[in-house]
Design an enzyme around this catalytic site. Structure first.
Site, PDB file in Angstrom:
ATOM      1  N   HIS A   9       0.849  -1.180   0.000  1.00 10.38           N
ATOM      2  CA  HIS A   9       0.000   0.000   0.000  1.00 10.38           C
ATOM      3  C   HIS A   9       0.890   1.237   0.000  1.00 10.38           C
ATOM      4  CE1 HIS A   9      -3.409   2.595   0.804  1.00 10.38           C
ATOM      5  NE2 HIS A   9      -2.579   3.266   1.589  1.00 10.38           N
ATOM      6  N   ASP A  38     -15.448   1.978   6.693  1.00  9.59           N
ATOM      7  CA  ASP A  38     -14.424   2.967   6.340  1.00  9.59           C
ATOM      8  C   ASP A  38     -14.928   3.901   5.247  1.00  9.59           C
ATOM      9  OD1 ASP A  38     -11.775   4.194   6.192  1.00  9.59           O
ATOM     10  OD2 ASP A  38     -11.796   3.310   4.190  1.00  9.59           O
ATOM     11  N   SER A  83      -8.161   3.574   8.874  1.00  8.26           N
ATOM     12  CA  SER A  83      -8.805   3.561   7.557  1.00  8.26           C
ATOM     13  C   SER A  83      -7.995   2.707   6.575  1.00  8.26           C
ATOM     14  CB  SER A  83      -8.919   5.015   7.067  1.00  8.26           C
ATOM     15  OG  SER A  83      -9.215   5.069   5.703  1.00  8.26           O
ATOM     16  N   ARG A 107     -15.455  12.211   7.286  1.00 15.18           N
ATOM     17  CA  ARG A 107     -14.201  12.895   7.662  1.00 15.18           C
ATOM     18  C   ARG A 107     -13.833  13.951   6.627  1.00 15.18           C
ATOM     19  NH1 ARG A 107     -10.289   8.321   7.596  1.00 15.18           N
ATOM     20  NH2 ARG A 107      -8.758   9.932   7.976  1.00 15.18           N
ATOM     21  N   LYS A 144      -8.751  -1.762   5.402  1.00 16.41           N
ATOM     22  CA  LYS A 144      -8.901  -2.305   4.050  1.00 16.41           C
ATOM     23  C   LYS A 144      -7.830  -3.361   3.765  1.00 16.41           C
ATOM     24  CE  LYS A 144      -9.077   1.982   2.905  1.00 16.41           C
ATOM     25  NZ  LYS A 144      -9.270   3.378   2.541  1.00 16.41           N
TER      26      LYS A 144
HETATM   27  N1  URA Z   1      -6.114   6.833   2.590  1.00 17.89           N
HETATM   28  C1  URA Z   1      -7.139   6.131   3.150  1.00 17.89           C
HETATM   29  O1  URA Z   1      -7.525   5.083   2.662  1.00 17.89           O
HETATM   30  N2  URA Z   1      -7.705   6.629   4.280  1.00 17.89           N
HETATM   31  C2  URA Z   1      -7.311   7.782   4.870  1.00 17.89           C
HETATM   32  O2  URA Z   1      -7.847   8.147   5.883  1.00 17.89           O
HETATM   33  C3  URA Z   1      -6.262   8.500   4.278  1.00 17.89           C
HETATM   34  C4  URA Z   1      -5.666   7.991   3.128  1.00 17.89           C
END
Ligand code: URA
Length: 442
Positions: free
Chosen positions: A83, A162, A184, A169, A188
């Protein structure tokens, strides 16, 4: 009796929430039993009060378990994922995944769309005619089993809490909170099922985290979350003050990724990809093979040079319905109607090539999204021709603007002129990485 307001109050007053409170809150929010305004209030309380490691892990697990958690153990002994926290010109996924898969490691990745200025991995892939990003879970599993590589979009079933919370947010000024970002991203990743995860956490002008200290803190928290969940974790801290590689824009970045897999491509991108892929191999080796970083880098480089990485990208594109002719001949990728050079108005040494301004130029041309759902023009973007430390002569090419709408060129040009700052004194090139956090040792 559970009352959402009590949880908000407790966090507002700086107390630690129990795992049960966090799980129930997220579960009720996911199904609509807790309204958006209470979830937004809790996000603001977390923003100001923070969370302990235990609370962050509980929040991450609660969000991961709000949807379907994939189990890939019947497909591969060990699947790896990566990621990137997002950056300008960051097309590393398109290079790194085929290289790692070419070493026989299963890589099954779900990516997101661009959140900020530039397109995300999915937007880049969609520059390839026909490439399907919306695979069903059955297709995802089948492809991972058959070719050992899959790269698609997140299903709506992946960590739905999320998705809901991020949307709140975004409009309540609570995005830039380390516990919330970490939970967050990691929710995932945990839901996507890989056992080993390499995080590429960026710092600098073009990154979410503007300072190295903030990026390190975020990386440490994310590594802890993964380790506590039984995953093998490595985080790289990488510099995002200047764009990665030269191309910023979706088809342009696909083209640069292909060039890199052909053994060409810009040096910084190539080195970045080799390092990242080598760490993914190290995780997949689980301390029994691929234990030497230098040897891992050499193995990955060999996959670059012998064309097997490119052949693996081709297989991926074919499996997902994309036009492989575009991989064989990148001139077939979408091309902008206008190409305009931006020339240096002075001379000196490039002291800064401000990633955020280059990204804004690309956004204005149509390569990114101002808001969720905006259309993207795959053909447009900016090709940056200088790196920090380069000597620049007056009149030298600093960048090439790729535009479809000529009315946008002047604004993009002005941003690029501001992005490249020259110094009369020689300047050191920028380091690519500022450190590695190895979760296997924590
Ligand atoms: N990327 C995400 O998936 N979530 C966040 O809160 C910030 C960046």
């Amino acid at each position: 009796m559970f009352r959402a307001v009590d949880v908000i109050l407790k966090k507002r007053d700086g107390q630690e929430l129990t795992n049960g409170e966090i799980f129930t809150f997220i579960q009720k929010f996911t199904v609509g039993d807790i309204p958006d305004y209470q979830a937004a209030a809790l996000a603001m309380a977390i923003y100001f009060r923070g969370m302990t490691r235990r609370e962050i892990v509980a929040l991450t697990r609660a969000m991961a378990e709000s949807g379907h958690v994939l189990d890939l153990s019947d497909i591969a002994d060990y699947a790896v994922d990566k990621h990137s926290s997002g950056g300008v010109g960051d097309k590393t996924t398109l290079v790194v995944l085929p290289l790692v898969a070419a070493c026989g490691v299963t890589v099954a990745k779900m990516s997101g769309r661009g959140l900020g200025f530039s397109g995300g991995t999915l937007d880049k892939l969609e520059a390839i005619r026909g490439y399907r990003v919306d695979l069903s879970e059955a297709e995802f599993r089948q492809q991972a089993r058959e070719i050992g590589l899959v790269l698609c979009g997140q299903t709506s079933e992946l960590a739905p809490a999320d998705g809901k919370l991020y949307a709140l947010r975004d409009v309540t000024a609570t995005v830039d909170s380390i516990p919330l970002i970490a939970a967050s991203i990691m929710s995932k990743k945990l839901a996507a099922g890989a056992r080993g995860i390499v995080l590429d956490v960026k710092y600098g002008s073009g990154a979410f985290m503007k300072t190295l200290d903030a990026a390190r803190e975020l990386a440490q928290v994310m590594v802890q979350i993964g380790v506590d969940d039984g995953r093998d974790m490595i985080a790289l801290l990488s510099n995002m003050n200047q764009p990665l590689g030269c191309m910023v824009g979706n088809a342009l970045e696909v083209r640069e990724a292909i060039e890199t897999l052909r053994g060409d491509g810009p040096q910084d991108l190539r080195l970045h990809c080799i390092e990242t892929a080598a760490y993914m191999l190290a995780l997949a080796g689980r301390g029994q093979r691929w234990t030497d970083h230098t040897e891992n880098c050499a193995l990955i480089e060999a996959k670059l040079m012998d064309g097997s990485g490119l052949a693996t990208l081709r297989r991926l594109v074919q499996a997902q319905g994309g036009d492989v002719a575009m991989i064989d001949n990148p001139d077939l990728l979408p091309c902008a109607a206008h190409r305009v050079e931006v020339l240096a108005e002075d001379q000196g040494y490039a002291a800064f090539v401000d990633a955020v301004l280059v990204a804004k130029a690309a956004l204005i041309l149509g390569a990114g999204r101002e808001k969720k759902g905006d259309p993207i023009d795959p053909a447009v973007g900016v090709e940056v021709a200088v790196k920090v430390g380069d000597q620049v002569q007056m009149g030298q090419r600093l960048a090439v603007i790729h535009a479809n709408n000529p009315a946008l060129i002047d604004e993009a040009r002005s941003l690029i002129q501001q992005a490249v700052r020259l110094s009369p004194e020689p300047v050191e090139p920028m380091p690519l990485f500022a450190g590695v956090i190895d979760g296997r040792k924590s």
